[in-house]
Design a protein around this motif. Structure first.
Motif, short mmCIF file in Angstrom:
data_model
loop_
_atom_site.label_atom_id
_atom_site.label_comp_id
_atom_site.label_asym_id
_atom_site.label_seq_id
_atom_site.Cartn_x
_atom_site.Cartn_y
_atom_site.Cartn_z
N VAL A 1 -5.49 -16.69 15.15
CA VAL A 1 -5.31 -15.93 13.90
C VAL A 1 -4.69 -16.78 12.80
O VAL A 1 -4.66 -16.37 11.64
CB VAL A 1 -4.44 -14.67 14.13
N TYR B 1 -5.15 -18.48 7.99
CA TYR B 1 -3.98 -17.78 7.45
C TYR B 1 -3.65 -18.38 6.09
O TYR B 1 -3.58 -19.60 5.94
CB TYR B 1 -2.78 -17.94 8.39
N SER C 1 -1.30 -10.80 15.69
CA SER C 1 -2.14 -10.88 16.89
C SER C 1 -3.06 -9.67 17.04
O SER C 1 -3.91 -9.65 17.93
CB SER C 1 -1.26 -11.03 18.14
N LEU D 1 -5.37 -9.21 15.29
CA LEU D 1 -6.69 -9.73 14.90
C LEU D 1 -7.36 -10.56 15.98
O LEU D 1 -8.53 -10.92 15.85
CB LEU D 1 -6.56 -10.62 13.65
N ASN D 2 -6.63 -10.90 17.07
CA ASN D 2 -7.12 -11.98 17.93
C ASN D 2 -8.14 -11.58 18.97
O ASN D 2 -8.63 -12.43 19.71
CB ASN D 2 -5.93 -12.71 18.59
N THR E 1 -11.02 -15.11 11.88
CA THR E 1 -10.24 -14.03 11.28
C THR E 1 -9.71 -14.53 9.95
O THR E 1 -9.85 -15.71 9.61
CB THR E 1 -9.05 -13.64 12.19
#
Length: 987
Positions: free
Chosen positions: A508, A512, A681, A683-684, A693
Motif C-alpha cells: 500500500v 502513497y 492496510s 487496501l492491501n 493501490t
C-alpha cells in the motif's frame, strides 16, 4: 556441459538425498499409468503389514485377489481420492485395508509404531506418467506404499531455466486428465523447483493453474536464505520430504476445503480445494507444538503473521495438534484448547478442518449463549472437558477465572486478533469484566489481552498462543519472548514484506502520496506552461490550495481524482475509502459528496460509517438515516455491490474490514503507529485485476507513515518525493539503449488497445511477436548493459505508474512506452534469484487495456491532461489575460497585497469570491452596471461577507478591518474577479 546433464545431475542429487533419508528407489517401469499407481508396491505393503486381511481377500476371490483388489482400489481412487484412502483406508468385500499407517500420538502401542516403520516411501526419477503417450515424463515422483502423492519439475538456473519455466511446463505440457495428475484422484501436490525458489500447486488446470510459493523467506522478505555448500532449496528434500516430516504433513496438514457456491440463498454447487501448508505455516505450527511439548503448560507465545499469511489455517492446524498433543511420557500436555476469536467463520473452518483430518464430530464446541449467559455455558464446557472450545473476546476473562478454579486441568488458549472490529471502541461489557484494568487503556483487543495478562499472575495451567499482524509494545511485553537485548520479540514472524514479495497482499506504500507531493507533481507535470492568468489563478486556488477545514474543496479533489484515476481500475469495480477525523467530519463529508455528485450529474454513490447520533449544524444524523435506511449490519454487503463506490468512515472499518475491491484511500485524519498501519492496510487485499493501490493523504507526512510501518514491514519502501521531470529523462535514457524501435512501440499499442483484443490466443501471439525483436536485442547486449537497461526500465515503469495516478498524461508517447515496457519487462531473461517484479499477468494486462481504453488515455487531445479553469467567453466580453508563468501566479496575491498571506488566507479570499458569485443580486448588479457603479454595492457587501466568515480566519479578518491598504487591495482584487466572471456567465 549440456542442459540435460545439468538438470539430470540436479535430479540425481535430490534422489540421492531422499535415499539417505529412508526412501526406496522405484523405477518408472513399475508404474501403471492407467491405474495411476505402482501396483507391486501397493500389494506388497498390504501383504506384509496386514497378512490376515490379505488372506481374507484371497479366500473371497479365489486366485484373483490381486486383480480384484487393484480394481477396487482404482475405483475408490476415482470416487474418494488419494487423501481419503491414505488416511482412512479401503473397505472391500467386508475387509478393511489400510493403505498407510501414520505415527500414533503416543508410544503406548508398539504394534502401531512397527506398522508405521513399515511404510515404503518411494522416489521415482523420470516417471513416465501418461497412459496415452509413453514418452512424456515428470522429473520426480514421490509415493507412499505405491500410491503417488507428489510430483516435481526441476529447472537448472545455470542453463537459463528457472522456477517459472517449471510452472509453465505444468501449465502447458502436463495434461491434468492423466490419472496421476488428476485433482484429488492423483498426486496431492506438484512442485516447481530450482536452486533458489520453490512453488507448488494442488490442482493442475492448464493455463489457470495457480501456484503458491513454498519459500522460507530471506531478510524478512521473499525467497530463501543461502545455505553453506548447498542449494537454497535443499530444505525441501532434506527436511520437508524426510520420512517423519512428510508422513506428518499427509496425516495432519493436507486437507480438502469445500466451499458452497450459492445463488439466491440456495447451494448450486460445491468447489473443492486441496489445502497444502505454505512453508511459514508448517514451520510455525511445528515450532509451537515442539515448544509446548517440551515446556508444558504455563508459557506464552506471540505469533506475528501479516495479513495474507493464512492465519485461519495456521490456527486450525495448531488447535488440532494441541488438542491431541502428548509429552515424552505419553501424558496429554493440555486437557483442552480454548480459541478466542470474533470471527464467526473460524468456528466453521475449525470444525471442517478437524473433521477432514480426523473424521471426528463433536470435537469443536462454540459458545453461543443460547438460553443462558455465555459465561455459564463456557463454565460448563470447561468443566465437561470439551476438547476444543470457541469463545469471543468478551468472554475471555471468564476463561481465566474458570481456569483458576480448575488448577488440575491445563489449557491452551489460542487468541485470534479481532477481525470484526467495525466499531473503533471496545464494548462496555468487555471493559466492565476486566477487573483492575484502567478503562482508558482499553482501545482494542490487544489492549484488553495485554492488560488482562498484566493484571493476573502467570498461571501454570495456561499457555497462550496469540496471533496478530501488528503487535503493540504492550502485547510484545505480555506475550513475546526475550530478544537478547532486553526487549521482546515474537516467537514466529511472517512479515508484511514477505507477504508482499510472495504476492499475497499488495504494497500500500507503493503509491502513497501526501497532498503536498500530489500538488507539486500536478503542477510540475504541466511543465510550467504559458497559460492565461485568470485560468491559472482559479485552477490553483480552487483545486490545489487547501484550507484544513474546507471539506467541499477536498471533496472536489477526491471525486474528480476518483473519476479520472480510480473508477476504471479492477475492471471498473474499484472502490475508495475516505478516512475522516471525527463523526461530525464524516457527516460533513457525506453531505458534501452527495451534493457535489448531484450538482455534476455523476453516476457515483457514497456510504458513510460512524457510531451513534451526531448533532451538527442544527441537524441530527445517524449512519442508517444518512445511508437511506441501510442497517449497520448490512453495510459491508451493500458496499460490496456495484451500486456504491465510496465509503466515508469515522473510527469504523479501519481494522478488520475485508474488501478486496478497495483501491484508493483518501486520508483526512492524523494517523500514527499501529493505527496508520491498520488503516492503510485496508487496501492491501488481492483481487483479480488489482495491480496496485493509491493513497492521497491530506494530513500526514511520508516520514511519519514510514516510521509507523517500519516495525512490521521488514523492508520499508515508502518512496521519497519524486521529480516528475525525471520521467521524460528515463524515457529518453531507455530510447538511448536502442533495444527497441519506436515503430515497435507504436505497433504494440495499436494491437494492445484494439477493441477486438479480448485476450484471445491470437492477440497474445501478435503482442508476443512484436516484443521478441527487442528481447533478442537485449540478449545480444553485454551483461552490464542488460542490467542498466533492466534497472532503467523498472524505474520508468514504477515512476509512470505512480505519477499517472495523479495526472492524466496527454503525452501518448509515454503511455505507449509504459504499455510496451510492461510486457517487455516480463520477457527479459534474468537470473531466478533476482528480485521478482512481475508487473502483470495476462488477466491484469486485459484489465489494464480495458481501464486505459475507458480513461481514453490513448489518442487524447493535448488539453485532456490539464486542470481547466473558467473560460473567458461571456456576453460582456473581456480583454485577453496577461500571459504569466504558472509558478509566479501562486505568489501573485502576496505581491499585490504586500503581505505574507498563507495558502489558507488565499483560499479564504477565494471562498469570499464564491460567496459573491452565488449572490444573485450581486451577479445581476455586475451585469447591469459599469465597474464603477458595481463597486458602490460590492464593497459594502464584501464587508458583510467578511463578518459572516470571520470565525474561519480571524487573523485575516482583523487585518482587513484594521489596515486600510490591505482592505483596499483585497476589495479591488475580489471586485475585479467577481465583476469579470459575472459578465462571462461563470458561476
Amino acid at each position: 556441459m549440456s542442459k540435460q546433464y545439468d538438470e539430470a545431475a540436479f535430479e540425481d542429487e535430490i534422489a540421492a538425498a531422499l535415499l539417505k533419508r529412508g526412501y526406496t528407489r522405484i523405477p518408472s517401469d513399475d508404474f501403471d499409468a492407467e491405474r495411476g499407481i505402482f501396483p507391486d508396491q501397493v500389494v506388497s505393503f498390504v501383504q506384509e503389514t496386514q497378512p490376515e486381511a490379505w488372506e481374507q481377500l484371497e479366500t473371497a476371490h479365489k486366485g484373483s485377489a490381486r486383480e480384484r483388489f487393484l480394481q477396487e482400489l482404482t475405483s475408490a481412487l476415482e470416487r474418494q481420492g488419494t487423501l481419503e484412502l491414505l488416511r482412512h483406508g479401503l473397505r472391500t468385500t467386508g475387509t478393511q485395508i489400510e493403505l498407510a499407517t501414520f505415527q500414533p500420538n503416543t508410544g503406548i502401542n508398539p504394534e502401531l509404531q512397527a506398522r508405521y516403520e513399515a511404510n515404503c516411501l518411494g522416489v521415482t526419477q523420470q516417471l513416465h506418467y501418461s497412459a496415452t503417450n509413453s514418452k512424456l515424463s515428470v522429473d520426480l515422483a514421490l509415493s507412499v506404499n505405491g500410491i503417488p502423492v507428489a510430483t516435481a519439475e526441476l529447472k537448472n538456473t545455470f542453463t537459463d531455466q528457472a522456477n517459472r519455466d517449471a510452472r509453465e511446463q505444468y501449465r502447458q505440457d502436463r495434461d491434468p486428465s492423466e490419472p496421476v495428475l488428476r485433482f484429488k484422484r492423483g498426486a496431492l501436490v506438484h512442485f516447481a523447483i530450482d536452486q533458489h525458489e520453490i512453488h507448488y500447486t494442488t490442482e493442475l488446470d492448464g493455463e489457470d493453474t495457480h501456484f503458491l510459493p513454498f519459500n522460507k523467506g530471506h531478510e524478512k522478505g521473499g525467497g530463501n536464505p543461502p545455505r553453506e555448500n548447498d542449494h537454497r532449496t535443499a530444505y525441501l528434500w532434506k527436511d520437508v520430504w524426510a520420512k517423519d516430516s512428510w508422513m506428518e504433513i499427509i496425516q495432519r496438514f493436507i486437507h480438502i476445503d469445500t466451499e458452497e457456491i450459492k445463488k439466491d440463498g440456495i447451494t448450486v454447487e460445491e468447489d473443492e480445494t486441496i489445502i497444502f501448508p505454505r512453508y511459514h505455516q508448517l514451520e510455525c505450527v511445528r515450532q509451537l507444538v515442539a515448544s509446548a511439548k517440551e515446556e508444558g503448560p504455563g508459557e506464552d507465545y506471540l505469533i506475528q503473521h501479516s495479513t495474507g499469511s493464512g492465519k485461519s489455517k495456521s490456527i486450525a492446524w495448531l488447535v488440532h495438534r494441541l488438542s491431541s498433543l502428548h509429552d515424552d511420557q505419553d501424558d496429554a500436555v493440555f486437557d483442552g484448547v480454548v480459541v478466542v476469536t470474533d470471527r464467526t467463520v473460524l468456528d466453521e473452518q475449525l470444525r471442517n478442518t478437524i473433521y477432514e483430518l480426523d473424521h471426528k464430530t463433536g470435537v469443536v464446541h462454540p459458545i453461543k449463549g443460547e438460553n443462558r449467559s455465555k459465561s455459564e455455558e463456557l463454565a460448563e464446557a470447561l468443566e465437561a472437558g470439551k476438547p476444543v472450545i470457541i469463545t469471543t473476546l468478551q468472554t475471555f476473562p471468564y476463561v481465566i477465572e474458570h481456569a483458576q478454579s480448575l488448577p488440575e486441568r491445563d489449557y491452551a488458549v489460542v487468541v485470534d486478533e479481532a477481525h470484526s472490529s467495525q466499531s473503533g471502541e471496545m464494548s462496555a461489557e468487555m471493559k466492565g469484566i476486566l477487573s483492575g484494568v484502567d478503562e482508558e487503556d482499553i482501545e482494542d483487543w490487544e489492549d484488553a489481552m495485554a492488560e488482562n495478562a498484566k493484571s493476573r499472575n502467570k498461571q501454570p495451567n495456561l499457555s497462550f498462543f496469540a496471533f496478530t499482524a501488528t503487535p503493540k509494545a504492550k502485547t510484545l511485553q505480555a506475550f513475546g519472548g526475550p530478544d537478547g537485548d532486553g526487549g521482546h520479540e515474537p516467537f514466529h514472524l511472517y512479515s508484511m514484506q514477505q507477504a508482499i514479495d510472495e504476492g499475497f497482499i499488495i504494497d500500500v506504500l507503493q503509491n502513497y502520496t501526501t497532498y503536498e507531493t500530489f500538488y507539486n507533481v500536478a503542477k510540475v507535470v504541466e511543465e510550467d506552461p504559458q497559460v492565461p492568468e485568470q485560468k491559472a489563478v482559479n485552477a490553483i486556488s480552487r483545486f490545489l490550495k487547501l484550507h484544513p477545514h474546507n471539506v467541499s474543496q477536498k471533496v472536489e479533489i477526491i471525486v474528480e481524482h476518483f473519476r479520472s484515476h480510480t473508477q476504471h481500475k479492477i475492471g471498473g469495480k474499484a472502490k475508495a475509502m475516505i478516512v475522516t477525523s471525527s463523526r461530525a467530519h464524516a457527516v460533513r463529508y457525506k453531505k458534501s459528496i452527495d451534493e457535489y455528485i448531484e450538482e455534476n450529474g455523476y453516476d457515483l454513490n457514497a456510504l458513510v460509517a460512524f457510531s451513534g447520533t451526531v448533532e451538527d449544524d442544527g441537524g441530527s444524523y445517524t449512519e442508517e438515516r444518512m445511508n437511506d435506511g441501510i442497517k449497520e449490519s448490512e453495510l459491508p454487503n451493500v458496499f460490496d455491490t456495484q451500486e456504491y463506490q465510496v465509503l466515508v468512515v469515522a473510527d469504523k472499518y479501519q481494522t478488520g474490514f475485508d474488501q478486496p475491491l478497495l483501491h484508493t484511500m483518501y486520508v483526512d485524519k492524523k494517523l500514527s503507529g499501529i493505527q496508520a498501519v491498520q488503516t492503510l492496510s485496508r487496501l492491501n487485499r488481492q483481487h483479480p485485476g488489482k495491480e496496485d493501490t493509491f493513497v492521497l493523504d491530506f494530513e500526514n507526512e511520508q516520514a511519519e507513515i514510514k516510521e509507523a510501518f517500519e516495525p512490521f514491514y521488514g523492508k520499508t519502501t515508502v518512496t521519497e518525493e519524486m521529480d516528475p521531470q525525471h520521467l521524460q529523462q528515463l524515457a529518453s535514457d531507455l530510447n538511448g539503449f536502442r533495444i527497441y524501435e519506436q515503430e515497435e512501440v507504436d505497433r504494440f499499442a495499436k494491437v494492445f488497445f484494439d477493441p477486438s483484443n479480448t485476450g484471445t490466443e491470437g492477440a497474445h501471439g501478435k503482442l508476443s511477436s512484436i516484443v521478441q525483436p527487442a528481447r533478442d536485442r537485449f540478449v545480444a547486449k553485454e551483461e552490464e548493459i542488460q542490467e542498466d537497461f533492466r534497472s532503467t526500465l523498472r524505474s520508468f515503469l514504477r515512476l509512470y505508474k505512480f505519477q499517472s495516478q495523479i495526472v492524466s498524461y496527454a503525452d501518448t508517447h509515454l503511455e505507449k512506452l509504459y504499455t510496451f515496457g510492461r510486457f517487455l519487462y516480463k520477457e527479459l531473461p534474468r537470473q531466478s534469484h533476482d528480485p521478482t517484479v512481475e508487473f502483470d499477468d495476462e488477466l491484469a494486462l486485459q484489465y489494464y487495456r480495458l481501464e486505459k481504453s475507458e480513461e481514453g488515455s490513448i489518442g487524447l487531445s493535448a488539453t485532456d491532461g490539464e486542470v481547466k479553469g473558467p473560460t473567458e467567453t461571456g456576453t460582456g466580453g473581456s480583454e485577453a489575460d496577461d500571459e504569466v508563468e504558472l509558478s509566479t501566479i501562486v505568489e501573485k496575491i502576496n505581491e499585490k497585497l504586500g503581505t505574507d498571506f498563507t495558502e489558507a488566507d488565499q483560499l479564504f479570499l477565494e471562498q469570499l469570491k464564491e460567496d459573491a458569485l452565488e449572490d444573485d443580486h450581486l451577479r445581476r448588479s455586475a451585469r447591469a452596471n459599469s465597474r464603477e457603479n458595481f463597486a458602490l454595492e460590492f464593497d459594502d457587501a464584501l464587508t458583510s461577507m467578511f463578518i459572516d466568515r470571520m470565525d474561519q480566519n480571524q487573523e485575516l479578518f482583523a487585518e482587513f478591518m484594521d489596515n486600510d491598504e490591505v482592505q483596499e487591495a483585497i476589495t479591488k482584487h475580489l471586485r475585479q474577479q467577481v465583476y469579470r466572471e459575472s459578465q462571462s456567465g461563470e458561476v
